[in-house]
Write an enzyme that holds these catalytic residues in place. Structure first.
Site, mmCIF file in Angstrom:
data_model
loop_
_atom_site.group_PDB
_atom_site.id
_atom_site.type_symbol
_atom_site.label_atom_id
_atom_site.label_comp_id
_atom_site.label_asym_id
_atom_site.label_seq_id
_atom_site.Cartn_x
_atom_site.Cartn_y
_atom_site.Cartn_z
ATOM 1 C CG HIS A 53 -1.924 1.150 0.850
ATOM 2 N ND1 HIS A 53 -2.410 2.362 1.919
ATOM 3 C CD2 HIS A 53 -3.327 0.642 0.811
ATOM 4 C CE1 HIS A 53 -2.877 2.506 1.646
ATOM 5 N NE2 HIS A 53 -4.032 1.787 0.747
ATOM 6 C CB ILE A 59 -0.719 6.377 1.007
ATOM 7 C CG1 ILE A 59 0.707 7.267 0.031
ATOM 8 C CG2 ILE A 59 -1.423 6.625 1.980
ATOM 9 C CD1 ILE A 59 -0.490 7.559 -1.217
ATOM 10 N N GLY A 62 -6.363 3.766 5.530
ATOM 11 C CA GLY A 62 -6.951 5.082 6.242
ATOM 12 C C GLY A 62 -7.785 4.241 7.490
ATOM 13 C CB VAL A 63 -8.887 0.445 8.038
ATOM 14 C CG1 VAL A 63 -9.839 1.109 6.518
ATOM 15 C CG2 VAL A 63 -7.746 -0.267 7.159
ATOM 16 C CD GLU A 67 -7.463 -1.204 15.454
ATOM 17 O OE1 GLU A 67 -6.916 -1.387 16.616
ATOM 18 O OE2 GLU A 67 -8.342 -1.649 15.100
#
Length: 152
Positions: A53, A59, A62-63, A67
């Site tokens: 990723h 990057i 987002g998850v 978290e």
């Protein structure tokens, strides 16, 4: 006034059950029981998710940012309700209004700022903002439940 300052990763690991590669809180810089926490995640190229990723343009997903905010909230909840060492866990129940404003890349110091919005005995609501310096990287509202771990 802060209740706890310079709360290192060893103390974080005494509160949260997470371990590498899922432990996403490196340090707590400020904690006011029943109110707020300011924690830090040092984002490094060694994070496992950067392998895919994205190759060539790493990057933080987002998850994973959400978290990290949730883990900071877990520390805040466990300390606020004096449950450290109780064996209780903090479980995500809902995520609302998540917005991602700026990419989080290796080398960033991600400041995890979480506040209680509502406190009940077992269910709490939080608002969180992940910052890189003075820039907003992500924000979300979320709900969590404090409960016993599942039976083995």
């Amino acid at each position: 006034m802060a209740d706890l300052l310079d709360y290192d990763v060893t103390k974080v690991m005494a509160v949260l059950p997470h371990r590498y590669p899922m432990l996403l809180v490196d340090r707590v810089e400020e904690l006011v029981k029943g109110e707020l926490i300011r924690a830090v995640k040092a984002v490094t190229m060694n994070e496992g998710f950067f392998q895919g990723h994205f190759p060539g343009r790493p990057i933080m997903p987002g998850v994973m940012i959400v978290e990290a905010l949730a883990q900071a909230a877990g520390v805040l909840a466990m300390e606020s309700f004096d449950m450290v060492g109780s064996g209780k866990l903090v479980y995500f129940m809902a995520i609302d209004g998540a917005k991602f404003r700026q990419p989080v890349e290796p080398g960033c110091l991600l400041s995890l700022n979480v506040k209680f919005e509502q406190k009940r005995a077992r269910v709490c609501k939080f608002s969180g903002r992940a910052m890189i310096g003075d820039k907003l990287a992500a924000e979300a509202n979320f709900t969590a439940m404090i409960a016993d771990p599942p039976k083995a």
